[in-house]
Scaffold this active site. Structure first.
Site, PDB file in Angstrom:
ATOM      1  N   TYR A   1       0.836  -1.207   0.000  1.00 33.12           N
ATOM      2  CA  TYR A   1       0.000   0.000   0.000  1.00 33.12           C
ATOM      3  C   TYR A   1       0.869   1.256   0.000  1.00 33.12           C
ATOM      4  O   TYR A   1       0.656   2.177  -0.804  1.00 33.12           O
ATOM      5  CB  TYR A   1      -0.913  -0.041   1.223  1.00 33.12           C
ATOM      6  CG  TYR A   1      -1.815   1.148   1.388  1.00 33.12           C
ATOM      7  CD1 TYR A   1      -2.940   1.306   0.579  1.00 33.12           C
ATOM      8  CD2 TYR A   1      -1.567   2.111   2.359  1.00 33.12           C
ATOM      9  CE1 TYR A   1      -3.792   2.397   0.741  1.00 33.12           C
ATOM     10  CE2 TYR A   1      -2.410   3.197   2.532  1.00 33.12           C
ATOM     11  CZ  TYR A   1      -3.516   3.340   1.719  1.00 33.12           C
ATOM     12  OH  TYR A   1      -4.348   4.418   1.880  1.00 33.12           O
TER      13      TYR A   1
ATOM     14  N   LYS B   1       1.122   4.034  -2.965  1.00 36.09           N
ATOM     15  CA  LYS B   1       0.742   5.426  -2.732  1.00 36.09           C
ATOM     16  C   LYS B   1       1.898   6.390  -2.982  1.00 36.09           C
ATOM     17  O   LYS B   1       1.689   7.504  -3.485  1.00 36.09           O
ATOM     18  CB  LYS B   1       0.193   5.585  -1.314  1.00 36.09           C
ATOM     19  CG  LYS B   1      -1.163   4.913  -1.089  1.00 36.09           C
ATOM     20  CD  LYS B   1      -2.220   5.440  -2.042  1.00 36.09           C
ATOM     21  CE  LYS B   1      -3.616   4.971  -1.670  1.00 36.09           C
ATOM     22  NZ  LYS B   1      -4.647   5.470  -2.611  1.00 36.09           N
TER      23      LYS B   1
END
Length: 303
Positions: A158, A162
């Site tokens: 993640y 990002k």
């Protein structure tokens, strides 16, 4: 209705079946935009569309997973076929598969990257192609995270996705500048069910669910409010008021608006003729170690 008027604009919001995406869709519609709602959950997408239309807005629904190019192209095509144009793409869809790296499977890693990073790219690319062919200005809004800015324990895929999304926004802003297409990354923070699982927020989350207002320290120092607190940033970035803003990473949560810095060199040292390993060790211990930055976010105490 928002003071910013998006009447006549058409916006795609991926992952808008619930949570932050639903708040974005509703706020854009309240400002006058027609919204293409997307989610993998048909019932959730239909509910968002219902909320938009019952409040006087216009909505179309595309039920499909974000990541494949076919989905991105379908989203753009739906905006054009249903509402005649596309003005902004909000690439919000994402999934979480949180676990420490040595326990993460290839399948979980790939799913997170496919949805967040590849999904942001395919949606941005489809929008860019449309804007260039239509020869009118457009807005591409990608969604980052504090995890991508600072790192986050147990979120390798993640955080990497990002961080990549923010770098992607900066690069796309350069590529699309001549086409008058702005590209920015939003770094949202909100009190959600996921945030509520963090021990530091367990008590505040329980009270928030019961309807109590969040304390000032959480809304400001921790930048946490409701998902609706983030939506004004999306509305502004989709509007003419942000026409000169591109290549930026901008955060909003609770009461706090944040403009993030681009990565830059903290300090440099030169060694005539090059460095040895011992020389690096010496200068690190003597000078550079004091400038090293920690990984992970820091939080103000709640009491």
């Amino acid at each position: 209705m928002s003071a910013i008027d998006l009447t006549g604009r058409v916006v795609v919001v991926t992952g808008s079946g619930r949570g932050l995406g639903r708040s974005y869709a509703q706020a854009l519609a309240a400002a006058g935009a027609a919204v293409v709602v997307n989610d993998v959950d048909a019932e959730a997408a239909a509910e968002t569309a219902r909320l938009v239309t019952e409040s006087g807005g216009r909505a179309a629904v595309v039920v499909a997973p974000v990541g494949p190019a076919e989905t991105a192209e379908q989203l753009v095509a739906t905006a054009v076929s249903e509402f005649g144009r596309l003005d902004a793409m909000v690439a919000n869809a994402g999934v979480l598969r949180d676990r420490v790296s040595w326990k993460m499977t290839d399948e979980d890693f790939d799913l997170v990257v496919e949805t967040h990073l590849r999904g942001s790219f395919t949606c941005a690319r489809a929008a860019a192609v449309h804007f260039r062919e239509a020869a009118h200005p457009g807005r591409i809004i990608l969604i980052g995270s504090p995890a991508g800015q600072f790192g986050s324990f147990g979120q390798t895929a993640y955080a990497a996705s990002k961080a990549g999304i923010v770098a992607m926004a900066r690069t796309l802003s350069l590529e699309l500048a001549r086409a008058e297409v702005t590209v920015n990354a939003v770094i949202p923070t909100a009190m959600t069910a996921m945030t509520g699982t963090m021990p530091i927020y367990a008590d505040a989350w329980e009270k928030f669910q019961a309807g109590e207002a969040l304390p000032r320290v959480i809304r400001q120092e921790h930048a946490l409010g409701s998902p609706d607190d983030v939506a004004p940033l999306i509305v502004w970035l989709a509007s003419d008021r942000s026409a000169g803003v591109t290549g930026q990473a901008i955060g909003l949560g609770g009461d706090r608006l944040t403009l993030y810095a681009h990565p830059s060199a903290l300090t440099t040292r030169d060694a005539e003729g090059g460095w040895t390993a011992d020389g690096i060790a010496d200068v690190w211990d003597a000078e550079l170690a004091a400038s090293a930055q920690p990984s992970g976010p820091t939080f103000a105490p709640l009491d």
